[in-house]
Design a protein around this motif. Structure first.
Motif, PDB file in Angstrom:
ATOM      1  N   ARG A 122       0.898  -1.492  -0.013  1.00  0.00           N
ATOM      2  CA  ARG A 122      -0.122  -0.074   0.142  1.00  0.00           C
ATOM      3  C   ARG A 122       0.927   0.916   0.030  1.00  0.00           C
ATOM      4  NH1 ARG A 122      -4.844  -0.897   2.377  1.00  0.00           N
ATOM      5  NH2 ARG A 122      -5.572   1.503   1.113  1.00  0.00           N
ATOM      6  N   SER A 123      -0.001   2.080  -0.418  1.00  0.00           N
ATOM      7  CA  SER A 123       0.829   3.995  -0.628  1.00  0.00           C
ATOM      8  C   SER A 123       0.684   4.348   1.076  1.00  0.00           C
ATOM      9  CB  SER A 123      -0.076   4.902  -1.705  1.00  0.00           C
ATOM     10  OG  SER A 123       1.009   5.533  -1.884  1.00  0.00           O
ATOM     11  N   LEU A 124       1.822   4.350   1.470  1.00  0.00           N
ATOM     12  CA  LEU A 124       1.323   4.507   3.003  1.00  0.00           C
ATOM     13  C   LEU A 124       2.183   5.942   3.145  1.00  0.00           C
ATOM     14  CD1 LEU A 124       1.994   1.800   5.624  1.00  0.00           C
ATOM     15  CD2 LEU A 124      -0.002   2.918   4.293  1.00  0.00           C
ATOM     16  N   ASP A 125       1.952   6.766   1.754  1.00  0.00           N
ATOM     17  CA  ASP A 125       2.701   8.181   1.775  1.00  0.00           C
ATOM     18  C   ASP A 125       1.406   9.129   1.953  1.00  0.00           C
ATOM     19  OD1 ASP A 125       2.747   7.387  -0.424  1.00  0.00           O
ATOM     20  OD2 ASP A 125       4.608   8.495  -0.866  1.00  0.00           O
ATOM     21  N   ASP A 126      -0.090   8.645   1.288  1.00  0.00           N
ATOM     22  CA  ASP A 126      -0.611   8.862   1.265  1.00  0.00           C
ATOM     23  C   ASP A 126      -2.217   9.150   2.005  1.00  0.00           C
ATOM     24  OD1 ASP A 126      -3.542   9.519  -0.813  1.00  0.00           O
ATOM     25  OD2 ASP A 126      -3.906   7.982  -0.665  1.00  0.00           O
ATOM     26  N   LEU A 127      -2.765  10.134   2.774  1.00  0.00           N
ATOM     27  CA  LEU A 127      -2.699   9.975   3.903  1.00  0.00           C
ATOM     28  C   LEU A 127      -4.380   9.069   3.520  1.00  0.00           C
ATOM     29  CD1 LEU A 127      -3.335  13.994   5.163  1.00  0.00           C
ATOM     30  CD2 LEU A 127      -2.560  11.790   6.450  1.00  0.00           C
ATOM     31  N   ALA A 128      -5.622   8.729   2.424  1.00  0.00           N
ATOM     32  CA  ALA A 128      -6.556   8.051   2.075  1.00  0.00           C
ATOM     33  C   ALA A 128      -6.379   6.940   2.521  1.00  0.00           C
ATOM     34  CB  ALA A 128      -6.773   8.672   0.586  1.00  0.00           C
ATOM     35  N   THR A 129      -5.364   6.497   2.159  1.00  0.00           N
ATOM     36  CA  THR A 129      -5.050   5.060   2.374  1.00  0.00           C
ATOM     37  C   THR A 129      -4.173   4.722   3.501  1.00  0.00           C
ATOM     38  OG1 THR A 129      -3.621   4.832  -0.185  1.00  0.00           O
ATOM     39  CG2 THR A 129      -3.092   3.658   1.408  1.00  0.00           C
ATOM     40  N   VAL A 130      -3.847   5.359   4.032  1.00  0.00           N
ATOM     41  CA  VAL A 130      -3.009   5.293   5.853  1.00  0.00           C
ATOM     42  C   VAL A 130      -4.632   5.120   6.381  1.00  0.00           C
ATOM     43  CG1 VAL A 130      -2.562   6.412   7.928  1.00  0.00           C
ATOM     44  CG2 VAL A 130      -0.896   6.478   6.041  1.00  0.00           C
ATOM     45  N   ALA A 131      -5.410   6.458   6.413  1.00  0.00           N
ATOM     46  CA  ALA A 131      -6.335   6.186   6.847  1.00  0.00           C
ATOM     47  C   ALA A 131      -7.187   5.267   6.376  1.00  0.00           C
ATOM     48  CB  ALA A 131      -7.569   7.310   6.417  1.00  0.00           C
ATOM     49  N   ASP A 140      -9.098   4.923  14.884  1.00  0.00           N
ATOM     50  CA  ASP A 140      -9.772   6.316  14.824  1.00  0.00           C
ATOM     51  C   ASP A 140      -8.085   6.972  13.960  1.00  0.00           C
ATOM     52  OD1 ASP A 140     -10.571   8.595  14.313  1.00  0.00           O
ATOM     53  OD2 ASP A 140     -11.434   8.814  16.037  1.00  0.00           O
ATOM     54  N   PRO A 141      -8.295   7.712  12.371  1.00  0.00           N
ATOM     55  CA  PRO A 141      -7.499   7.973  12.422  1.00  0.00           C
ATOM     56  C   PRO A 141      -6.790   9.293  12.628  1.00  0.00           C
ATOM     57  CG  PRO A 141      -8.856   6.786  10.046  1.00  0.00           C
ATOM     58  CD  PRO A 141      -9.646   6.581  11.928  1.00  0.00           C
ATOM     59  N   ASP A 142      -8.363   9.886  12.569  1.00  0.00           N
ATOM     60  CA  ASP A 142      -8.122  11.334  13.370  1.00  0.00           C
ATOM     61  C   ASP A 142      -7.307  11.362  14.628  1.00  0.00           C
ATOM     62  OD1 ASP A 142     -10.257  12.094  11.083  1.00  0.00           O
ATOM     63  OD2 ASP A 142     -11.238  12.003  12.532  1.00  0.00           O
ATOM     64  N   GLU A 143      -7.274  10.356  15.638  1.00  0.00           N
ATOM     65  CA  GLU A 143      -6.742  10.408  16.524  1.00  0.00           C
ATOM     66  C   GLU A 143      -5.470  10.176  16.703  1.00  0.00           C
ATOM     67  OE1 GLU A 143      -7.780   7.784  19.530  1.00  0.00           O
ATOM     68  OE2 GLU A 143     -10.071   8.558  19.518  1.00  0.00           O
ATOM     69  N   VAL A 144      -4.665   9.389  15.468  1.00  0.00           N
ATOM     70  CA  VAL A 144      -3.991   9.424  15.275  1.00  0.00           C
ATOM     71  C   VAL A 144      -3.351  10.005  14.279  1.00  0.00           C
ATOM     72  CG1 VAL A 144      -1.754   8.101  13.670  1.00  0.00           C
ATOM     73  CG2 VAL A 144      -4.024   6.620  14.756  1.00  0.00           C
ATOM     74  N   LEU A 145      -3.542  10.974  13.599  1.00  0.00           N
ATOM     75  CA  LEU A 145      -2.961  12.501  12.912  1.00  0.00           C
ATOM     76  C   LEU A 145      -2.753  13.325  13.407  1.00  0.00           C
ATOM     77  CD1 LEU A 145      -2.019  13.123  10.193  1.00  0.00           C
ATOM     78  CD2 LEU A 145      -4.847  13.884   9.887  1.00  0.00           C
TER      79      LEU A 145
END
Length: 196
Positions: A122-131, A140-145
């Motif tokens: 996976r492309s883990l420099d892409d925020l949507a992919t990481v989320a 929770d992607p927002d908590e992690v971000l």
């Protein structure tokens, strides 16, 4: 008294992924304690004048063939990530943040990211992919971000990286048993001996 193995790692290194799959077994076998220390490999490279072997085309091709051999030997999946190399600053801040703020979820967190990076490609420099990866794994992607913007987290990752360089680290994976440095997933036999 059991020994301690310090594991300096960055998610963006395929050799680090392979070491990560083997070190828990080595530590269990030797009754040793495994300490994960997240670093920013780009920061290490900048401080030491080193670079990824992948920047030299012939060496990069060979390196991935060799890593595939080791993956077969270890019996673990490994997929060349078509997005490699990526800037791992955000990821490693997230990893550091989870270790500092939510240590009870740290192992599951790095497990899902290593898997997404080096098994799924996976492309883990892409925020949507990481989320998407985080959501699928119960985070929770927002908590992690939010962790990636935490000044204490940023400082901890920088401090880990600076201390690694001061101790002689020039790449990843790097492992210490006491003051003895072992570099590379192809040096795990020496790590095992040092812990035995």
């Amino acid at each position: 008294m059991s020994k301690t193995l310090e594991f300096f790692f960055d998610l963006g290194s395929p050799a680090t992924y392979l070491a990560y799959t083997q070190l828990p077994k080595i530590c269990a076998q030797t009754d040793s304690r495994l300490i994960y220390i997240p670093i920013l490999l780009g920061g290490v490279f900048k401080a030491t004048g080193n670079a990824s072997p992948a920047t030299i085309p012939a060496k990069g091709r060979y390196m991935f063939q060799d890593l595939e051999r080791y993956a077969r030997r270890y019996g673990v999946p490994l997929k060349f990530n078509p997005h490699f190399p990526i800037n791992t600053l955000m990821l490693m801040r997230a990893v550091t943040g989870m270790q500092l703020r939510h240590p009870e979820h740290f192992q599951a967190f790095i497990d899902c990211l290593f898997h997404a990076f080096w098994v799924e490609g996976r492309s883990l420099d892409d925020l949507a992919t990481v989320a998407s990866v985080l959501t699928r794994n119960g985070f929770d992607p927002d908590e992690v971000l939010a962790l990636t913007g935490d000044e204490q987290v940023k400082a901890a990752l920088k401090d880990n990286t600076d201390k690694a360089v001061q101790r002689g680290v020039f790449g990843a994976p790097s492992m210490f048993v006491g003051d003895e440095l072992f570099f590379g997933q192809d040096r795990l036999e020496f790590v095992l001996e040092a812990l035995g």
